[in-house]
Design a protein around this motif. Structure first.
Motif, PDB file in Angstrom:
ATOM      1  N   LEU B 268      41.826  61.233   5.757  1.00 57.33           N
ATOM      2  CA  LEU B 268      41.567  61.883   7.042  1.00 57.33           C
ATOM      3  C   LEU B 268      42.654  62.907   7.371  1.00 57.33           C
ATOM      4  O   LEU B 268      42.363  64.019   7.806  1.00 57.33           O
ATOM      5  CB  LEU B 268      41.480  60.838   8.162  1.00 57.33           C
ATOM      6  CG  LEU B 268      40.308  59.874   8.059  1.00 57.33           C
ATOM      7  CD1 LEU B 268      40.243  58.989   9.285  1.00 57.33           C
ATOM      8  CD2 LEU B 268      39.011  60.642   7.912  1.00 57.33           C
ATOM      9  N   ALA B 269      43.922  62.525   7.109  1.00 53.69           N
ATOM     10  CA  ALA B 269      45.026  63.427   7.395  1.00 53.69           C
ATOM     11  C   ALA B 269      44.898  64.702   6.553  1.00 53.69           C
ATOM     12  O   ALA B 269      45.156  65.806   7.033  1.00 53.69           O
ATOM     13  CB  ALA B 269      46.352  62.734   7.107  1.00 53.69           C
ATOM     14  N   VAL B 272      42.196  66.797   8.155  1.00 51.56           N
ATOM     15  CA  VAL B 272      42.715  67.378   9.396  1.00 51.56           C
ATOM     16  C   VAL B 272      43.661  68.529   9.062  1.00 51.56           C
ATOM     17  O   VAL B 272      43.579  69.621   9.639  1.00 51.56           O
ATOM     18  CB  VAL B 272      43.450  66.310  10.240  1.00 51.56           C
ATOM     19  CG1 VAL B 272      44.236  66.963  11.356  1.00 51.56           C
ATOM     20  CG2 VAL B 272      42.453  65.305  10.806  1.00 51.56           C
ATOM     21  N   ARG B 276      43.283  72.492  10.131  1.00 52.63           N
ATOM     22  CA  ARG B 276      44.312  73.193  10.886  1.00 52.63           C
ATOM     23  C   ARG B 276      44.836  74.397  10.119  1.00 52.63           C
ATOM     24  O   ARG B 276      44.968  75.487  10.659  1.00 52.63           O
ATOM     25  CB  ARG B 276      45.480  72.241  11.167  1.00 52.63           C
ATOM     26  CG  ARG B 276      45.157  71.255  12.235  1.00 52.63           C
ATOM     27  CD  ARG B 276      46.435  70.600  12.742  1.00 52.63           C
ATOM     28  NE  ARG B 276      46.131  69.606  13.740  1.00 52.63           N
ATOM     29  CZ  ARG B 276      46.720  68.418  13.804  1.00 52.63           C
ATOM     30  NH1 ARG B 276      47.643  68.079  12.924  1.00 52.63           N
ATOM     31  NH2 ARG B 276      46.381  67.573  14.740  1.00 52.63           N
TER      32      ARG B 276
END
Lengths: 268, 343
Positions: B268-269, B272, B276
């Motif tokens: 998930l990181a 993300v 970004r």
């Protein structure tokens, strides 16, 4: 990516927060349930809520609002079956939970399929907790804690010796219904937030671990909650460091704690 | 007296046993009889997955009786056939499946039916499947773009390679329209073999379907030629590898080829971080399943969630409105053009 970056993600913060509150909730209820031989009620009720959600979709109603009352009814039924019909608790849970699955499967077939894959909606993931669910788990924990605080004496007596409790004037029927309702609501909502595996494990493992070493019942409640919260915090952290699924890691940390306390008790 | 009681009991038990055995034999015999003669002469076609169903339905037209094994709304990766499904396969003339990677149960079921005349079509035959071995399977064909800003991001890039790939094959072959054309021709060939009298009609309709696919391909090429972003971040399982590779998009998914493995916090990181870094405005969610993962990524980054439908299966509403594969893929093109801000 370092650990500080990891903590900066809002979804990780929510996982820690919602996870801890659900851990306390499950650990407290779990202690009462384990003592009354209803350890598997978490699994059982999640199966029932599967049937309830299917029924809701079948009738065209909001699934969760159908699943909740049905799970409360099933939870009461488990208690009644085990008391009135003199069934063992595990047999009562097995009956109710397989009936729940059966209802879901049959309804899914009668409805000719649904618009969503039921399973994915029914079971949450601790890493995908929404902000609303975070508030919900805090609120739910507060309610359960308040009930336990107010009715501590009654719940305690019924958990240890139901007959004695009845004789001493406690309304065991009402207490049982209350416990069944709290359990059902907590299980259905917590399963939706963090997933069925984590809920079943958090209901049983912290309680059993605490019972290994705790002296009194209050001590067991406190220890059980601490173990549960700790395992959630450590589990999520380790799962990040080792890059493994978070839910499973929390359960394994719980298991490790159990073995450590078991060994410690034997050595002592 | 007691002896006699015991004898009566024994006889009773044996009788009951015989009745059950008789019943069992009757059921077994009933099953093996009369497999094919359903309907008049139309070949009975059973398919496992929506794209195959759509193809067989189109190619078969009124000359074939085509059905889909999956009930609407069911996630196919977790699907296992019920006994009734196995009977349906056993009674069919043609059974079309996507391949062993998608339906690992198909081989066993087929050998279990004991039918030699059942035409089993492995639709993936002759198609080069994408392999999940190295970083390449993420579909970095397109631009890697966007300068890497710091070491943390570089770390993320390195970590990507060893996710998702369990050394398996990507079974979502129908999302490359050339592959889909090969699959249609397989279906048409099987239908012609089962029902030679309509072979010309089958071949004709198959070619129509293929030309529809090449129109679709052109629409995708034109529609996705000029886009602000070329990265699909997907909060589901790795389904769009073929499509992304074909149109020069890069593709990152939260899960592997099948949705059973839970994504980790790092997965998930990583997503993300990607959203970004590349300032993406869209995160895509899977059809049929809960969009929670995509929503989590979107909440973290302020992106919008769009649903991208890999056409594994239909919802019940879609099934009632007999939505076609082309409908779904056109909707996907609109979604992609919107999400990636295409010109």
């Amino acid at each position: 990516m370092g650990f500080a970056d990891f903590l900066g993600f809002a979804f990780i913060q929510r996982a820690y927060l919602a996870g801890s509150f659900i851990a306390v909730l499950c650990a407290m209820l779990g202690l009462f349930l384990v003592l009354r031989r209803f350890s598997l009620i978490g699994d059982g009720l999640s199966h029932v809520s599967f049937g309830g959600i299917a029924l809701g979709l079948f009738l065209g109603l909001e699934p969760l609002w159908v699943a909740l009352p049905i799970s409360v009814a099933a939870s009461s039924l488990i208690l009644v079956l085990s008391r009135r019909a003199r069934l063992y608790g595990d047999a009562a849970i097995a009956i109710v939970s397989s009936s729940g699955i059966a209802l879901g499967v049959v309804l899914a077939s009668l409805a000719g399929g649904f618009n969503v894959d039921l399973m994915s909606y029914l079971f949450g993931n601790i890493l995908a907790v929404s902000p609303v669910e975070t508030y919900l788990s805090v609120l739910l924990s507060a309610v359960v804690l308040a009930v336990i605080a107010f009715l501590y004496h009654d719940l305690f007596s019924v958990a240890f010796d139901e007959e004695y409790a009845t004789v001493s004037g406690i309304r065991t029927g009402a207490v049982n219904i209350l416990l069944a309702t709290l359990t059902a609501v907590s299980v259905v909502l917590a399963v939706k937030v963090v997933g069925v595996m984590l809920v079943s494990a958090l209901l049983v493992l912290p309680a059993v671990s605490a019972l290994q070493v705790a002296r009194g019942f209050r001590g067991a409640l406190l220890l059980s909650s601490c173990i549960a919260v700790l395992s959630v915090l450590v589990g999520i952290t380790v799962s990040f460091l080792a890059d493994i699924p978070a839910g499973g890691t929390v359960v394994l940390v719980n298991l490790l704690v159990f073995f450590v306390l078991l060994a410690w008790k034997r050595i002592r | 007296m007691k002896q006699k009681d015991l004898w009566e009991k024994r006889v009773f038990v044996i009788l009951i046993g015989l009745v059950f055995m008789g019943f069992a034999f009757w059921i077994l015999n009933r099953r093996t009889e009369a497999p094919t003669d359903i309907g008049i002469d139309r070949p009975v076609v059973v398919t496992t997955l929506f794209p195959l169903y759509d193809m067989a339905r189109f190619v078969g037209g009124d000359d074939a009786d085509v059905s889909l094994l999956l009930p609407p709304g069911i996630e196919p990766h977790s699907f296992e056939p019920t006994p009734a499904d196995i009977v349906r396969i056993g009674e069919a003339d043609v059974f079309v499946y996507t391949g062993d990677a998608m339906e690992p149960w198909a081989k066993d079921v087929l050998s279990g039916t004991g039918r030699r005349d059942l035409l089993a079509v492995d639709a993936s035959e002759g198609i080069a499947m994408r392999v999940g071995s190295d970083g390449d399977e993420h579909g970095h064909e397109g631009e890697e773009g966007m300068d890497q800003e710091d070491d943390a991001d570089a770390d993320l890039e390195e970590e990507e390679g060893h996710h998702h790939d369990h050394g398996g094959l990507d079974p979502h072959i129908w999302l490359d329209f050339d592959n889909a054309a090969v699959m249609v021709r397989h279906v048409a060939a099987a239908l012609s073999e089962a029902d030679p009298s309509h072979a010309a009609a089958y071949a004709d309709r198959a070619e129509k379907y293929v030309s529809g696919l090449s129109d679709l391909d052109r629409a995708y090429r034109d529609g996705l030629a000029v886009c602000k972003s070329r990265t699909i971040v997907y909060g589901g399982h790795y389904a769009f590898g073929y499509l992304a590779a074909r149109y020069g998009l890069s593709y990152e998914a939260a899960q592997g080829f099948s949705p059973d493995a839970e994504p980790t916090a790092k997965d998930l990181a990583r997503l993300v971080g990607q959203v970004r870094r590349e300032r993406l405005s869209a995160v895509f969610a899977e059809e049929l399943s809960s969009p929670k993962i995509a929503e989590t990524i979107a909440a973290e980054t302020g992106a919008t969630v769009f649903e991208l439908d890999a056409a594994h299966n239909l919802t019940r509403d879609e099934a009632e409105h007999s939505v076609s594969f082309f409908d779904i893929m056109r909707r996907n093109l609109d979604t992609l053009r919107q999400g990636l801000s295409c010109e």
